[in-house]
Design a protein around this motif. Structure first.
Motif, PDB file in Angstrom:
ATOM      1  N   ARG A  51       0.755  -1.296   0.039  1.00  0.00           N
ATOM      2  CA  ARG A  51       0.004  -0.056  -0.046  1.00  0.00           C
ATOM      3  C   ARG A  51       0.873   1.105  -0.004  1.00  0.00           C
ATOM      4  O   ARG A  51       1.798   1.307   0.798  1.00  0.00           O
ATOM      5  N   GLY A  52       0.736   2.271  -0.885  1.00  0.00           N
ATOM      6  CA  GLY A  52       1.396   3.533  -0.815  1.00  0.00           C
ATOM      7  C   GLY A  52       2.657   3.092  -1.378  1.00  0.00           C
ATOM      8  O   GLY A  52       3.083   2.352  -2.509  1.00  0.00           O
ATOM      9  N   SER A  53       3.832   3.496  -0.619  1.00  0.00           N
ATOM     10  CA  SER A  53       5.251   3.378  -1.197  1.00  0.00           C
ATOM     11  C   SER A  53       5.800   2.092  -0.520  1.00  0.00           C
ATOM     12  O   SER A  53       6.918   1.670  -0.619  1.00  0.00           O
ATOM     13  N   VAL A  54       4.897   1.347   0.385  1.00  0.00           N
ATOM     14  CA  VAL A  54       5.398   0.308   1.128  1.00  0.00           C
ATOM     15  C   VAL A  54       5.465  -0.768   0.479  1.00  0.00           C
ATOM     16  O   VAL A  54       4.393  -1.183  -0.272  1.00  0.00           O
ATOM     17  N   SER A  55       6.600  -1.541  -0.010  1.00  0.00           N
ATOM     18  CA  SER A  55       6.672  -2.982  -0.861  1.00  0.00           C
ATOM     19  C   SER A  55       7.423  -4.060  -0.133  1.00  0.00           C
ATOM     20  O   SER A  55       8.209  -3.571   0.793  1.00  0.00           O
ATOM     21  N   LEU A  56       7.087  -5.134  -0.544  1.00  0.00           N
ATOM     22  CA  LEU A  56       7.932  -6.240  -0.247  1.00  0.00           C
ATOM     23  C   LEU A  56       9.309  -6.557  -1.043  1.00  0.00           C
ATOM     24  O   LEU A  56       9.132  -6.809  -2.161  1.00  0.00           O
ATOM     25  N   PRO A  57      10.420  -6.467  -0.506  1.00  0.00           N
ATOM     26  CA  PRO A  57      11.508  -6.473  -1.420  1.00  0.00           C
ATOM     27  C   PRO A  57      11.499  -7.992  -1.855  1.00  0.00           C
ATOM     28  O   PRO A  57      11.229  -8.974  -0.998  1.00  0.00           O
ATOM     29  N   GLU A  58      11.927  -8.461  -2.948  1.00  0.00           N
ATOM     30  CA  GLU A  58      12.011  -9.810  -3.625  1.00  0.00           C
ATOM     31  C   GLU A  58      13.003 -10.473  -2.743  1.00  0.00           C
ATOM     32  O   GLU A  58      12.864 -11.711  -2.538  1.00  0.00           O
ATOM     33  N   ALA A  59      14.072  -9.707  -1.978  1.00  0.00           N
ATOM     34  CA  ALA A  59      15.215 -10.531  -1.447  1.00  0.00           C
ATOM     35  C   ALA A  59      14.573 -11.306  -0.338  1.00  0.00           C
ATOM     36  O   ALA A  59      15.060 -12.380   0.296  1.00  0.00           O
ATOM     37  N   GLU A  60      13.543 -10.791   0.445  1.00  0.00           N
ATOM     38  CA  GLU A  60      12.948 -11.280   1.736  1.00  0.00           C
ATOM     39  C   GLU A  60      11.759 -12.189   1.471  1.00  0.00           C
ATOM     40  O   GLU A  60      11.337 -13.042   2.304  1.00  0.00           O
ATOM     41  N   LEU A  61      11.486 -12.547   0.175  1.00  0.00           N
ATOM     42  CA  LEU A  61      10.606 -13.797  -0.261  1.00  0.00           C
ATOM     43  C   LEU A  61      10.995 -15.016  -0.484  1.00  0.00           C
ATOM     44  O   LEU A  61      12.277 -15.104  -1.102  1.00  0.00           O
ATOM     45  N   MET A  62      10.467 -15.831   0.126  1.00  0.00           N
ATOM     46  CA  MET A  62      11.279 -17.122   0.132  1.00  0.00           C
ATOM     47  C   MET A  62      10.213 -18.093  -0.976  1.00  0.00           C
ATOM     48  O   MET A  62       9.160 -18.458  -0.666  1.00  0.00           O
ATOM     49  N   TRP A  63      10.755 -18.582  -2.043  1.00  0.00           N
ATOM     50  CA  TRP A  63       9.909 -19.505  -3.111  1.00  0.00           C
ATOM     51  C   TRP A  63      10.164 -20.838  -2.671  1.00  0.00           C
ATOM     52  O   TRP A  63      11.239 -21.261  -2.722  1.00  0.00           O
ATOM     53  N   ARG A  64       9.192 -21.732  -2.957  1.00  0.00           N
ATOM     54  CA  ARG A  64       9.336 -23.153  -2.982  1.00  0.00           C
ATOM     55  C   ARG A  64       8.437 -23.753  -3.890  1.00  0.00           C
ATOM     56  O   ARG A  64       7.348 -23.464  -4.278  1.00  0.00           O
ATOM     57  N   PHE A  65       8.854 -24.645  -4.744  1.00  0.00           N
ATOM     58  CA  PHE A  65       8.132 -25.304  -5.985  1.00  0.00           C
ATOM     59  C   PHE A  65       7.912 -26.860  -5.635  1.00  0.00           C
ATOM     60  O   PHE A  65       8.802 -27.460  -5.368  1.00  0.00           O
ATOM     61  N   SER A  66       6.682 -27.214  -6.013  1.00  0.00           N
ATOM     62  CA  SER A  66       6.637 -28.757  -6.049  1.00  0.00           C
ATOM     63  C   SER A  66       5.471 -29.100  -6.898  1.00  0.00           C
ATOM     64  O   SER A  66       5.056 -28.257  -7.562  1.00  0.00           O
ATOM     65  N   ARG A  67       5.229 -30.360  -7.098  1.00  0.00           N
ATOM     66  CA  ARG A  67       4.402 -30.826  -8.221  1.00  0.00           C
ATOM     67  C   ARG A  67       2.919 -30.527  -7.551  1.00  0.00           C
ATOM     68  O   ARG A  67       2.635 -30.714  -6.668  1.00  0.00           O
ATOM     69  N   SER A  68       2.276 -30.093  -8.626  1.00  0.00           N
ATOM     70  CA  SER A  68       0.682 -29.908  -8.200  1.00  0.00           C
ATOM     71  C   SER A  68      -0.126 -31.173  -8.092  1.00  0.00           C
ATOM     72  O   SER A  68       0.391 -32.173  -8.931  1.00  0.00           O
ATOM     73  N   SER A  69      -1.138 -31.321  -7.233  1.00  0.00           N
ATOM     74  CA  SER A  69      -2.000 -32.542  -7.393  1.00  0.00           C
ATOM     75  C   SER A  69      -3.004 -32.241  -8.513  1.00  0.00           C
ATOM     76  O   SER A  69      -2.957 -31.386  -8.881  1.00  0.00           O
TER      77      SER A  69
END
Length: 145
Positions: A11-29
């Motif tokens: 919201r506004g000028s506040v955003s989530l930096p990509e460096a703080e996001l943790m992604w995990r990938f797996s097979r969908s059911s």
């Protein structure tokens, strides 16, 4: 992450930096073709809410209180597996996380000021109830003969 935006605006000028996001990938059911057994299209996106410096202190405190039931060691996680492509699931998870944090950091609603019902309205309501009661009482068991 070619093509993905570097940050996700809450919201506004506040955003989530990509460096703080943790992604995990797996097979969908679920159903799929031959390709489904080899592609990791399900996405889990985690964000360490307790340790982040990206949010203002007030927002962070508010989010920690409101999301307490969803947090595991201060980390909030969203999942997405509704799309067949990993890319679209990544976008969906990012949108879901930013929406969740935007709602959790929103300021509390203003307290409602109680108002009195005007006397005339209350009297009219009671008068109409009495008329309805009389109408119904007139329909009672009578000797119609």
């Amino acid at each position: 992450m070619d093509g993905m935006s570097g940050s996700h605006v809450i919201r506004g000028s506040v955003s989530l930096p990509e460096a703080e996001l943790m992604w995990r990938f797996s097979r969908s059911s679920g159903p799929g073709g031959q390709h489904v057994n080899t592609s990791d299209s399900k996405v889990e996106l985690s964000f360490d809410l307790a340790q982040t410096e990206a949010l203002p202190a007030v927002w962070k405190r508010r989010a920690l209180e409101r999301l307490a039931g969803r947090l595991v060691d201060g980390v909030v996680t969203v999942r997405s597996s509704e799309h067949r492509s990993q890319w679209r699931n990544r976008e969906a998870a990012a949108v879901r996380l930013t929406a969740l944090l935007a709602e959790a950091t929103a300021p509390p609603p203003k307290p409602r000021k109680p108002t009195r019902i005007p006397r005339g309205i209350n009297e009219r309501r009671l008068r109409e109830k009495k008329q309805r009661s009389e109408t119904k009482r007139g329909r009672g068991a009578q000797n119609w003969g």
